[in-house]
Design an enzyme around this catalytic site. Sequence first.
Site, PDB file in Angstrom:
ATOM      1  N   ASP A   6      15.039  15.505  48.947  1.00  0.00           N
ATOM      2  CA  ASP A   6      16.461  15.586  48.639  1.00  0.00           C
ATOM      3  C   ASP A   6      17.205  14.604  49.536  1.00  0.00           C
ATOM      4  OD1 ASP A   6      18.948  16.769  47.667  1.00  0.00           O
ATOM      5  OD2 ASP A   6      17.798  18.608  47.347  1.00  0.00           O
ATOM      6  N   ASP A  59      21.688  14.032  46.055  1.00  0.00           N
ATOM      7  CA  ASP A  59      22.762  15.017  46.078  1.00  0.00           C
ATOM      8  C   ASP A  59      24.125  14.374  45.788  1.00  0.00           C
ATOM      9  OD1 ASP A  59      23.180  17.899  46.874  1.00  0.00           O
ATOM     10  OD2 ASP A  59      24.571  16.984  48.293  1.00  0.00           O
ATOM     11  N   HIS A  70      18.953  25.886  42.474  1.00  0.00           N
ATOM     12  CA  HIS A  70      19.398  26.671  43.633  1.00  0.00           C
ATOM     13  C   HIS A  70      20.910  26.865  43.689  1.00  0.00           C
ATOM     14  CE1 HIS A  70      20.203  22.598  44.703  1.00  0.00           C
ATOM     15  NE2 HIS A  70      20.818  22.966  45.803  1.00  0.00           N
ATOM     16  N   ASP A  71      21.653  26.218  42.799  1.00  0.00           N
ATOM     17  CA  ASP A  71      23.108  26.357  42.776  1.00  0.00           C
ATOM     18  C   ASP A  71      23.592  27.252  41.642  1.00  0.00           C
ATOM     19  OD1 ASP A  71      23.506  24.650  44.956  1.00  0.00           O
ATOM     20  OD2 ASP A  71      23.678  22.870  43.686  1.00  0.00           O
ATOM     21  N   GLU A 128      22.017  13.809  41.037  1.00  0.00           N
ATOM     22  CA  GLU A 128      22.762  15.015  40.682  1.00  0.00           C
ATOM     23  C   GLU A 128      24.122  14.547  40.175  1.00  0.00           C
ATOM     24  OE1 GLU A 128      24.210  19.293  42.571  1.00  0.00           O
ATOM     25  OE2 GLU A 128      24.532  17.450  43.666  1.00  0.00           O
TER      26      GLU A 128
HETATM   27  O1  TEU Z   1      25.713  20.477  44.896  1.00  0.00           O
HETATM   28  C1  TEU Z   1      26.884  19.835  44.542  1.00  0.00           C
HETATM   29  C2  TEU Z   1      27.776  20.509  43.606  1.00  0.00           C
HETATM   30  O2  TEU Z   1      28.646  19.858  43.150  1.00  0.00           O
HETATM   31  C3  TEU Z   1      27.679  21.932  43.242  1.00  0.00           C
HETATM   32  O3  TEU Z   1      26.432  22.354  42.909  1.00  0.00           O
HETATM   33  C4  TEU Z   1      28.297  22.837  44.222  1.00  0.00           C
HETATM   34  O4  TEU Z   1      27.573  23.008  45.390  1.00  0.00           O
HETATM   35  C5  TEU Z   1      28.476  24.221  43.661  1.00  0.00           C
HETATM   36  O5  TEU Z   1      28.434  24.214  42.311  1.00  0.00           O
HETATM   37  C6  TEU Z   1      29.792  24.727  44.148  1.00  0.00           C
HETATM   38  O6  TEU Z   1      30.482  25.358  43.137  1.00  0.00           O
HETATM   39  C7  TEU Z   1      24.933  19.893  45.879  1.00  0.00           C
HETATM   40  C8  TEU Z   1      23.818  20.816  46.280  1.00  0.00           C
HETATM   41  O7  TEU Z   1      22.979  21.035  45.175  1.00  0.00           O
HETATM   42  C9  TEU Z   1      24.394  22.082  46.841  1.00  0.00           C
HETATM   43  O8  TEU Z   1      23.410  23.027  47.146  1.00  0.00           O
HETATM   44  C10 TEU Z   1      25.166  21.702  48.076  1.00  0.00           C
HETATM   45  O9  TEU Z   1      25.836  22.828  48.565  1.00  0.00           O
HETATM   46  C11 TEU Z   1      26.182  20.605  47.807  1.00  0.00           C
HETATM   47  O10 TEU Z   1      25.679  19.537  47.017  1.00  0.00           O
HETATM   48  C12 TEU Z   1      26.620  19.976  49.094  1.00  0.00           C
HETATM   49  O11 TEU Z   1      25.595  19.183  49.626  1.00  0.00           O
END
Ligand code: TEU
Length: 549
Positions: free
Chosen positions: A96, A196, A327-328, A250
């Site tokens: 990542d 990310d 994971h989100d 992403e």
């Molecule tokens: O996620 C970015 C993102 O825009 C979203 O997934 C957000 O964290 C979430 O939907 C909030 O509503 C990435 C990563 O996947 C996430 O785990 C991190 O927290 C985020 O970036 C910050 O690095």
Amino acid sequence: MPDIRSSVIYQIYPRSFADSNGDGIGDLRGIISKLDYLADLGVDVLWLSPIFQSPNADNGYDISDYEAIMPEFGTMTDFDELLAQAHQRGLRLILDLVVNHSSDEHRWFQESRKSKDNPYRDYYIWQPPGGGLPTNWQSFFSGPAWDLDETTGEYYLHLFAKKQPDLNWENPALRQEIYRMMRFWLDKGVDGFRMDVIPFLSKDQDFPDYPEGRFGDLTIHANGPRIHEFLHEMHQEVLGHYPSVITVGEGFGVSAEQANLYVGDRREELQMIYHFDHAVPREEHRFLNPAPEFTLPELKAIFAKWNTALDTGEDAPGWQNIYFGNHDNPRILSRFGDPERFHYESATVLATVLLTQRGTPSLYQGDELGMSNCLFEDISEFDDIQVKNAWAALVAPDMDPAKQMQFLKTANRIARDHARTPMQWSDAPHAGFTTGSTTWLKVNPNYPTVNAAGQDSPPRSVLNYYRQLLRWRKQTPTLHTGTYRDLLPEHPTLWAFERAHESGTFVTVANFSEERVVLPAEVEGKAVLGNYAEPDGDLRAWEVRVYVH
Ligand code: TEU
Ligand code: CA
């Protein structure tokens, strides 16, 4: 080197995958111990969520040293062994890359905040106070995106938590540091990166307030003026020198129409992107005002739209990474299936629809067992900064009982922690995730019935269905490159689509309900795969079939 289009990615959330030393936290040696399981499952690429040194304000998405392993996860020696052992089994490994921001505990930020003339000052984004906050920008996890730093009396930008200051990509020295770090990992033999919030790297240097009517719309920060220049430069400097490198961006804030600017064949930027059109809308206020779940026709329309967009326009073709969960997001089975009444059937419906779609699929750990959302009984049981900060902002000030209930109910539907509970390996204590006496996040109490050991031998298990499907996908070229056509876009409970290719045409038909449905005339051919014995006649509750013709 295998074509990425025939590959399947498996996402590991290291903190929750397997604990080797009994401290209740997953680690690299835990992953090593499960490599045979992963090879046997039949996936091709492992994506590890961040494993780097971090104070864990956002579970590793706040990195304080990009070239050191988080001590809780192990050492660089453990990492080298993990990489070697994965490669021995034919598994590729991607890391990542979190370079929109670092941790405030990163050495660069520690230097940067010291003085306005520190050599690292311009590694981050600073603005003088003027009449207060430099702009009205909001952050993902904690109110305004600007924080006043007392030492120099200026504001720094953080589009995520306060402990995640945004890096300044305008600074060529910062960009070179990042490229050097990427080469460090690639030269070790790492096979690529999941990147990310990559569309956020370039910020509008005029620092405009949000346009009228779009206050707090964080997608505005995506696709900044120099984003494609930066990604092309990254390709020239790094990625292009590693011909088989895998890259997945992403794509928060990237629309279907914009996607090929990132992944179009000749753009020399990224190989794949994944979008948020079907992700759970999870802005802070959603915890009190939840959005309804997508209907099946809405979900189908999103997939159809992206397939068309990637094949359209001057930058076509482009390729995407597809997923239902990560994971989100909460667990896919709880979002789209029926974990209580049709556990096996609905988990295998989701497996089949994703793995026969067009695009490189990402599976998320535990989905191959049908893991589902966990009941969190109290706010104290959650770990995620997003939930905790939202509670602090929305509920804590008055602790209104109705709000508390509403918040908990919604968090039990949408919180990120659902995907982060420990992997359920067996019916041993703590689901066999650890030999210790605690786990960093609670284990889903359904582990005695939903776990890998229990699903290993029975032919009719979610795990064995995934194994069979992944093997079949690998040897079926139509599924890698065939075209996509939705046969019944308006149907409220059936997802039926065709994948066509010179080597054969397949139709997937899946019943997303428990009601029997007459097999529509559009579906023809001979059933070759399904989740019920004797696939014939009406579609039964949560039945899925794949036909060939
Ligand atoms: O996620 C970015 C993102 O825009 C979203 O997934 C957000 O964290 C979430 O939907 C909030 O509503 C990435 C990563 O996947 C996430 O785990 C991190 O927290 C985020 O970036 C910050 O690095
Ligand atoms: Ca451990």
